[in-house]
Design a protein around this motif. Sequence first.
Motif, PDB file in Angstrom:
ATOM      1  N   ASN A   1       0.552  -1.250  -0.556  1.00 44.02           N
ATOM      2  CA  ASN A   1       0.205   0.264   0.163  1.00 44.02           C
ATOM      3  C   ASN A   1       1.073   1.196  -0.181  1.00 44.02           C
ATOM      4  N   ARG A   2       0.199   2.285  -0.571  1.00 38.59           N
ATOM      5  CA  ARG A   2       1.372   3.450  -0.918  1.00 38.59           C
ATOM      6  C   ARG A   2       1.422   4.339   0.461  1.00 38.59           C
ATOM      7  N   GLU A   3       0.801   3.599   1.896  1.00 36.37           N
ATOM      8  CA  GLU A   3       1.000   4.438   3.167  1.00 36.37           C
ATOM      9  C   GLU A   3       1.681   3.615   3.357  1.00 36.37           C
ATOM     10  N   LEU A   4       2.426   2.430   3.492  1.00 38.62           N
ATOM     11  CA  LEU A   4       3.331   1.454   3.793  1.00 38.62           C
ATOM     12  C   LEU A   4       4.724   1.474   2.869  1.00 38.62           C
ATOM     13  N   PHE A   5       4.567   2.558   2.342  1.00 37.87           N
ATOM     14  CA  PHE A   5       5.934   2.864   1.825  1.00 37.87           C
ATOM     15  C   PHE A   5       7.359   3.246   2.530  1.00 37.87           C
ATOM     16  N   PHE A   6       6.818   4.310   2.992  1.00 35.34           N
ATOM     17  CA  PHE A   6       7.931   4.902   3.204  1.00 35.34           C
ATOM     18  C   PHE A   6       8.467   3.632   4.881  1.00 35.34           C
ATOM     19  N   LYS A   7       7.361   2.460   5.575  1.00 32.54           N
ATOM     20  CA  LYS A   7       7.888   2.199   6.808  1.00 32.54           C
ATOM     21  C   LYS A   7       8.317   1.154   6.053  1.00 32.54           C
ATOM     22  N   THR A   8       8.672   0.330   4.996  1.00 31.49           N
ATOM     23  CA  THR A   8       8.919  -0.671   4.724  1.00 31.49           C
ATOM     24  C   THR A   8      10.124  -1.156   3.866  1.00 31.49           C
ATOM     25  N   GLU A   9      10.308   1.068   2.750  1.00 34.61           N
ATOM     26  CA  GLU A   9      12.249   0.994   2.869  1.00 34.61           C
ATOM     27  C   GLU A   9      12.494   1.172   4.192  1.00 34.61           C
ATOM     28  N   ASP A  10      12.355   1.294   5.417  1.00 34.46           N
ATOM     29  CA  ASP A  10      13.187   1.268   6.792  1.00 34.46           C
ATOM     30  C   ASP A  10      13.436   0.281   7.172  1.00 34.46           C
ATOM     31  N   GLU A  11      12.316  -0.788   6.772  1.00 34.79           N
ATOM     32  CA  GLU A  11      12.247  -2.275   7.713  1.00 34.79           C
ATOM     33  C   GLU A  11      13.912  -3.282   6.307  1.00 34.79           C
ATOM     34  N   TYR A  12      13.389  -2.496   4.658  1.00 31.14           N
ATOM     35  CA  TYR A  12      14.817  -3.533   4.271  1.00 31.14           C
ATOM     36  C   TYR A  12      15.908  -2.570   4.948  1.00 31.14           C
ATOM     37  N   ARG A  13      15.904  -1.341   4.791  1.00 29.78           N
ATOM     38  CA  ARG A  13      16.988  -0.482   5.165  1.00 29.78           C
ATOM     39  C   ARG A  13      18.055  -1.262   6.023  1.00 29.78           C
ATOM     40  N   GLU A  14      17.126  -2.029   7.165  1.00 32.65           N
ATOM     41  CA  GLU A  14      18.549  -2.716   8.549  1.00 32.65           C
ATOM     42  C   GLU A  14      18.496  -3.585   8.158  1.00 32.65           C
ATOM     43  N   ILE A  15      18.262  -4.160   7.046  1.00 32.79           N
ATOM     44  CA  ILE A  15      18.826  -5.955   6.604  1.00 32.79           C
ATOM     45  C   ILE A  15      19.651  -6.047   5.395  1.00 32.79           C
ATOM     46  N   ASN A  16      19.007  -5.318   4.289  1.00 35.18           N
ATOM     47  CA  ASN A  16      19.738  -5.143   3.320  1.00 35.18           C
ATOM     48  C   ASN A  16      20.874  -4.891   3.117  1.00 35.18           C
TER      49      ASN A  16
END
Length: 471
Positions: free
Chosen positions: A59-74
């Motif tokens: 969902n568009r509203e979840l994009f920034f949190k999703t990106e933050d989650e990936y940044r921690e482990i990518n």
Amino acid sequence: MKIIPTIMSGGAGARLWPVSREAHPKPFIKLADGKSLLQHAFLRAALLPDVEQILTITNRELFFKTEDEYREINASGIACTYLLEPMGRDTAAATSIAALHVQQAYGDDAIIVLFPADHMIRDLDAFRAAAVEAIELAARGRLVTFGINPNYPETGYGYIEADGQDVVRFVEKPDVARAKEYIASGKFYWNSGMFCFSAGTMVELMQQHCPEILDQCRKSLLAAHQSNAVSGTQVALDRDLFAQVPKNSIDYAVLEKAEHIAMVGCDIGWTDIGSWNALSELIEPDGSGNRINGDAMLIETENCFIQSSERLIGTVGVQDLVIVDSADAVLVAHKDHAQNVKQLFAQLKASGHEAHSLHRTVHRPWGTYTTLEEGQRFKIKRIEVKPGASLSLQMHHHRSEHWVVVSGTAKVVNGEQELILNTNESTYIPCGHKHRLENPGIMRLVMIEVQSGDYLGEDDIVRFEDVYGRE
């Protein structure tokens, strides 16, 4: 051959309230190892062969949190593309958007391995082996589903009847007697909801079986707004066009109609985290059958699941309970009724209670805010702003605000003034004043906001400028 792992991330996760909320759905739930279900899904995707790009539908509203989650482990810096839905239209639409995007970017022969973000898989080597087998079948033009070897007569899952690698039929969730028959026959598998196919194959099947979904998704994708993200590319689908996509699951729209579907049977430690009972199975039980995540003191307690994020939970003389504590809500349910938590969620939503949607701590693109206390005509928040981030230039019709800096440095627009505030300094923002908060420093900005007014709802906001495109 291009392989594109694709993660579907969304849904409210109503059965996992109070941890799962509409603005913080099930994929963001943290497990005992500190990683979220979404992060585990990303790491699984990265295990597939020759992965250079991971696609996420959310969902568009979840994009920034999703990106933050990936940044921690990518750690390896895998490129990410985010297909952003303005609203949920079920899995057929998500699958269609993924297939059309990959077809356009990489051609008909590119292989998509599609799986939900809210499952857990414990045997990663077995998962990779099953995925490699599925990719080989998909490269030969087959639509492939992953069947899980069942080890008990589960009534909460759909089943697949298979003859070797060939799917005979898909079966809805059975009763206990029929589930036992399925297990005894040796021909049935749990339907995992994971698939593998070439982009061209899926587009062809959707054109044949659900052309209205495919055509409307294509229109929405062609009108999408594409922009750069920190970790890759975001593709925001057109709201008006996507709203017209018929709502349907990929199972009903394609799988139950298509012929020659293949199945890879596997034993990968798969769990559909559909309830607190399922989530509790990820934790080893103690000698009394209790599974504990957090701080708990138990006396004469048996076969309970207890989760606490902040406080000590004490139990005396209870059995077979699910007890989940969050900052603003507590769930107590009998294990036999864990599936019915969704009814509680639905009642909260119908009554307009904020606890169905938001936690006390709410994530925003610029950081977080936590509601510390609220009452008649006042609300107190703790606000954290990431280094270099800023809130929108905004105004409120019904409330005034007083900002006090706790740590860090704040750059503030307050009406016609521009201020720099340091620790223990403050400013007052009258109702109707345009204002903006920014963190110009390299450390997190922490401040306390005191709101006062006749109406303190989050929808009392007029945005004039916003770096995150929310104006």
